[in-house]
Design a protein around this motif. Structure first.
Motif, PDB file in Angstrom:
ATOM      1  N   ASP A 185       0.870  -1.174   0.000  1.00 40.46           N
ATOM      2  CA  ASP A 185       0.000   0.000   0.000  1.00 40.46           C
ATOM      3  C   ASP A 185       0.909   1.228   0.000  1.00 40.46           C
ATOM      4  O   ASP A 185       1.515   1.571   1.026  1.00 40.46           O
ATOM      5  CB  ASP A 185      -0.883  -0.020   1.266  1.00 40.46           C
ATOM      6  N   ARG A 237       4.205   3.829   2.733  1.00 43.16           N
ATOM      7  CA  ARG A 237       5.640   3.789   2.473  1.00 43.16           C
ATOM      8  C   ARG A 237       6.429   4.804   3.334  1.00 43.16           C
ATOM      9  O   ARG A 237       7.394   4.449   4.008  1.00 43.16           O
ATOM     10  CB  ARG A 237       5.849   4.037   0.972  1.00 43.16           C
ATOM     11  N   GLN A 238       5.975   6.057   3.307  1.00 44.06           N
ATOM     12  CA  GLN A 238       6.767   7.097   3.978  1.00 44.06           C
ATOM     13  C   GLN A 238       6.782   6.895   5.496  1.00 44.06           C
ATOM     14  O   GLN A 238       7.824   7.025   6.140  1.00 44.06           O
ATOM     15  CB  GLN A 238       6.232   8.476   3.631  1.00 44.06           C
ATOM     16  N   ARG A 239       5.639   6.521   6.065  1.00 45.83           N
ATOM     17  CA  ARG A 239       5.610   6.323   7.518  1.00 45.83           C
ATOM     18  C   ARG A 239       6.432   5.094   7.918  1.00 45.83           C
ATOM     19  O   ARG A 239       7.078   5.073   8.964  1.00 45.83           O
ATOM     20  CB  ARG A 239       4.162   6.200   8.017  1.00 45.83           C
ATOM     21  N   ALA A 298       0.538   4.200   0.313  1.00 42.82           N
ATOM     22  CA  ALA A 298       0.260   5.233   1.316  1.00 42.82           C
ATOM     23  C   ALA A 298       1.032   4.978   2.607  1.00 42.82           C
ATOM     24  O   ALA A 298       1.190   5.885   3.429  1.00 42.82           O
ATOM     25  CB  ALA A 298      -1.243   5.277   1.597  1.00 42.82           C
TER      26      ALA A 298
END
Ligand SMILES: Cc1ncc(COP(=O)(O)O)c(C=O)c1O
Length: 375
Positions: free
Chosen positions: A195, A199-201, A197
């Protein structure tokens, strides 16, 4: 004695470790980590991958990302390694154990559905030996109910179901590179992020809750504390060892499959008359040759079979012991999961590693047949 498993020695291992040491970059996320990410991405049809210090830590990172906490119920199979349970339990979530399918030995859709309640927040699935039938159906079930789910794919790198790699069905998946796995760097793992969404976290939580990864890529001019995270990135020395194994992945998988096929070829024709059951490989599944598992005939002393095999020079094993009956699970022991208890009591796993030749596998299979004939 044939050991149960033996870590593979890859041709490039020393050269790569020496290169990592000589580079002066010993911490995480250097060139070898980037190579490992790229190679794993290719095996996973383009999925995003972040190396971690273990499969256990990849699962813990997944539980952190999902923000699991007290009051959340998590459904998972009882027939799995403790790490699948520790990850949500460490966040304070309540565990709810599901039974398994008596053919694949994995939690499939009917067992999942039987365990779901209105309080279920997340599902942790674990295809045993990288063998599962209902991954699409589990994905649809979780999506329809708005439940998060994670694949514990510690066993299933290189498996494909309906052409799709295991580890890419759920929004998040964990891989393990423990020394017993098909590819290994001693202790290591990876989080697969399907997912985008997340990735960055994920990158931030893995780097002590900071955006240091972005800083190192030159995207920000300083890094700051952004979230409650931890340190999950492995050293370049271990990444170098892993890349040497990834380079040899085709040879490793070819050798493991040849041993697995030999076991199957020798044992399958005798299953009916001796009364044992081989793990079912569902149609459309390309299994990863991680585990060769069978069930001893009902009523036969499985531990006696393991002892006879050991006396004949073969270290076979029986794992897992069901988590719902584990000493740590005070109270859950009253739960009855009939297929899990039956499979755990009868399971026999044979040695499987890349250096096991088809001749070795044939000899081990014949020793097993003779142990079963005497049982
Ligand atoms: C099913 C399963 N989940 C999680 C893990 C944990 O992986 P690691 O040993 O890399 O922490 C393992 C094995 O080691 C495993 O077999």
């Amino acid at each position: 004695m044939f050991p149960f498993s033996r870590p593979y020695r890859a041709p490039n291992e020393r050269a790569y470790i020496e290169q990592a040491l000589a580079s002066g970059h010993l911490a995480g996320d250097g060139p070898f980590t980037r190579r490992a990410h790229e190679q794993l991405r290719q095996h996973l049809d383009g999925a995003e991958v972040l190396l971690t210090t273990s499969g256990t830590h990849a699962l813990e990172l997944a539980a952190l990302l999902l923000e699991l906490g007290p009051g959340d119920e998590v459904v998972l199979p009882s027939f799995t390694f403790s790490s699948t349970a520790n990850a949500p339990a460490l966040r304070g979530a309540t565990l709810r154990f599901a039974d398994l399918d008596p053919g694949t030995f994995s939690m499939e859709l009917p067992q999942l559905e039987a365990a779901l309640t209105p309080r279920t927040r997340a599902v942790f699935a674990m295809p045993y030996g990288g063998v599962s039938r209902d991954m699409d159906a589990i994905a649809a079930c979780c999506a329809a109910r708005g439940i998060a789910w994670v694949e514990d794919n510690a066993h299933g790198l290189f498996a494909r179901l309906g052409g799709r790699p295991l580890g890419t069905f759920a929004p998040l998946a964990a891989l393990s590179f423990h020394q017993t796995k098909n590819l290994s760097c001693g202790e290591g793992g990876a989080l697969v992020i399907n997912d985008p969404a997340m990735r960055q976290r994920a990158e931030i939580l893995r780097e002590k809750g900071t955006d240091r990864s972005r800083f190192l890529r030159g995207e920000v001019d300083r890094y700051t504390w952004r979230a409650t995270g931890s340190s999950y990135l492995p050293s370049e020395v271990l990444a170098a060892l892993l890349v040497s194994q990834l380079d040899a992945a085709d040879a490793i998988q070819r050798a493991r499959r040849a041993a697995w096929d030999t076991y199957r070829g020798v044992l399958a024709p005798r299953a009916a008359d001796l009364g044992f059951t081989l793990q079912t490989i569902p149609e459309g599944l390309e299994h990863p040759a991680h585990v060769f598992a069978l069930l001893a005939p009902p009523g036969v002393d499985r531990d006696g079979v393991l002892r006879r095999l050991a006396a004949a020079g073969v270290k076979a094993t029986s794992h897992y012991e069901p988590l719902h009956r584990a000493p740590h699970e005070a109270g859950a022991g009253q739960q009855h999961l009939p297929h899990t208890e039956d499979v755990a009591a009868r399971l026999v796993r044979l040695p499987l590693y890349a250096d096991l030749t088809p001749g070795d596998a044939e000899s081990i299979a014949r020793r097993l047949l003779s142990a079963l004939e005497q049982a």
